[in-house]
Design a protein around this motif. Structure first.
Motif, PDB file in Angstrom:
ATOM      1  N   ARG A  55       0.828  -1.208   0.000  1.00  0.00           N
ATOM      2  CA  ARG A  55       0.000   0.000   0.000  1.00  0.00           C
ATOM      3  C   ARG A  55       0.858   1.252   0.000  1.00  0.00           C
ATOM      4  O   ARG A  55       2.054   1.212   0.290  1.00  0.00           O
ATOM      5  N   ARG A  56       0.221   2.355  -0.292  1.00  0.00           N
ATOM      6  CA  ARG A  56       0.923   3.638  -0.291  1.00  0.00           C
ATOM      7  C   ARG A  56       1.198   4.071   1.145  1.00  0.00           C
ATOM      8  O   ARG A  56       0.347   3.934   2.027  1.00  0.00           O
ATOM      9  N   TYR A 102       5.150   3.316  -2.323  1.00  0.00           N
ATOM     10  CA  TYR A 102       4.416   2.092  -2.025  1.00  0.00           C
ATOM     11  C   TYR A 102       5.358   1.100  -1.354  1.00  0.00           C
ATOM     12  O   TYR A 102       6.486   0.898  -1.804  1.00  0.00           O
ATOM     13  N   ALA A 149       5.383  -4.212  -4.553  1.00  0.00           N
ATOM     14  CA  ALA A 149       5.223  -2.780  -4.292  1.00  0.00           C
ATOM     15  C   ALA A 149       5.215  -1.990  -5.590  1.00  0.00           C
ATOM     16  O   ALA A 149       4.465  -1.012  -5.736  1.00  0.00           O
ATOM     17  N   ALA A 202       1.819  -2.374  -7.157  1.00  0.00           N
ATOM     18  CA  ALA A 202       0.846  -1.536  -6.448  1.00  0.00           C
ATOM     19  C   ALA A 202       0.990  -0.085  -6.873  1.00  0.00           C
ATOM     20  O   ALA A 202      -0.006   0.627  -7.057  1.00  0.00           O
ATOM     21  N   GLY A 203       2.236   0.374  -7.046  1.00  0.00           N
ATOM     22  CA  GLY A 203       2.456   1.739  -7.492  1.00  0.00           C
ATOM     23  C   GLY A 203       1.930   1.986  -8.887  1.00  0.00           C
ATOM     24  O   GLY A 203       1.330   3.034  -9.164  1.00  0.00           O
ATOM     25  N   CYS A 218       6.321   7.066  -9.452  1.00  0.00           N
ATOM     26  CA  CYS A 218       6.144   6.676  -8.054  1.00  0.00           C
ATOM     27  C   CYS A 218       7.452   6.096  -7.541  1.00  0.00           C
ATOM     28  O   CYS A 218       8.447   6.027  -8.273  1.00  0.00           O
ATOM     29  N   ALA A 238       8.931   2.710  -4.957  1.00  0.00           N
ATOM     30  CA  ALA A 238       8.541   1.448  -4.334  1.00  0.00           C
ATOM     31  C   ALA A 238       9.666   0.968  -3.431  1.00  0.00           C
ATOM     32  O   ALA A 238      10.838   1.073  -3.787  1.00  0.00           O
TER      33      ALA A 238
END
Length: 299
Positions: free
Chosen positions: A41-42, A56, A91, A94-95, A274, A276
């Motif tokens: 998760r972030r 993330y 991660a 997710a990002g 993003c 990670a």
């Protein structure tokens, strides 16, 4: 430095679980679940440094996860690169899902493959590791972040996400040991410390950028890495546009030389979409309850 026979011994005859000490296993099922069993998760540190991209994390940096990260980084247990890389890949995914910003046709972007089979013409996601100091790499005998980034990229490709590692960031000056420094002191210590390798900006323009690291505490390293990448790519684009303008090849309307703020916000190749990490400090603010459950489970 570690000898090759030590590395081989770690791979073939692991003495004990790096997380809890269970004998004869690299990482036991319980510690593997603590590392990568939850939903990444972030997260964000408090205070949040300026310029920090969305981060993330796969797990909370506590107990078994902390022990595994340190065993890989400080003790050189390279057999942990695979499970740590798998957590980092989670991660990154997710990002990509959480960032609606990737360019069309890339993972995580509207209209992109989003984890499906990689198709022709789609720009790869570029994993850019945050570099360690040269003296730290020499002392450890390996570069832990680059190693797990390579493992993560391999895992992403197996899952259909085009990805490659670009280790193009360099330290342009010496920095102090971060341990014991507060968030403001860390920011002062790292501001302006990173730059890109020669021709790094050109390489970074091959696809969207995801900054990667094994750990986030205050976020200052990731914020400085984002600044270095953005500055290098933007400067290269401006030089090209200036040359095009000088030779009469530049578009008069929408010339990004005269729209710098728009250029910095434009998503696409070379843009940091993003960051990670394998683990984040338990003090980080999480955007939902899943990582919070992981934090409590690891304590």
């Amino acid at each position: 430095m570690r000898g090759w026979w030590q590395d081989l011994t770690d791979l073939v005859l692991p003495a004990e679980c790096a997380g809890c000490g269970t004998p004869r296993t690299v990482l036991c099922p319980r510690c593997r679940a603590a590392l990568a069993g939850g939903v990444p998760r972030r997260v964000r540190p408090v205070p949040e440094p300026p310029g920090l991209p969305a981060v993330y994390a796969a797990a909370a940096y506590a107990d078994e996860v902390r022990a595994a990260v340190l065993a890989h980084k400080e003790r050189g247990l390279i057999s942990l690169a695979a499970p740590l890389g798998a957590a980092l890949a989670g991660a990154v995914r997710a990002g990509l899902r959480g960032t609606a910003a990737g360019p069309p046709g890339t993972a995580g972007a509207p209209g992109g493959h989003g984890g499906g089979p990689a198709g022709g013409g789609r720009a790869p996601v570029l994993l850019v590791p945050v570099p360690s100091a040269r003296q730290a790499v020499r002392a450890r005998g390996h570069d832990p972040t680059r190693r797990i980034a390579l493992a993560a990229a391999a895992g992403l490709r197996r899952g259909g996400v085009a990805a490659r590692v670009l280790a193009v960031l360099r330290q342009r000056r010496g920095v102090s040991d971060q341990s014991g420094l507060g968030s403001r002191q860390r920011r002062e210590n790292l501001t302006g410390a990173l730059t890109t390798a020669p021709h790094g900006a050109a390489l970074l323009r091959a696809g969207p950028v995801v900054l990667v690291d094994d750990l986030m505490t205050t976020g200052t390293s990731l914020a400085e890495a984002a600044r270095a990448v953005t500055s290098a790519v933007y400067a290269a684009r401006v030089r090209e546009e200036m040359e095009a303008y000088r030779t009469g090849r530049s578009r008069k309307e929408g010339n990004p030389v005269y729209r710098a703020s728009e250029m910095r916000r434009a998503y696409g190749a070379g843009h940091v979409i993003c960051a990670a990490v394998v683990a984040a400090s338990p003090d980080s603010v999480v955007e939902n309850q899943e990582l919070t459950k992981n934090v409590h489970r690891c304590r």
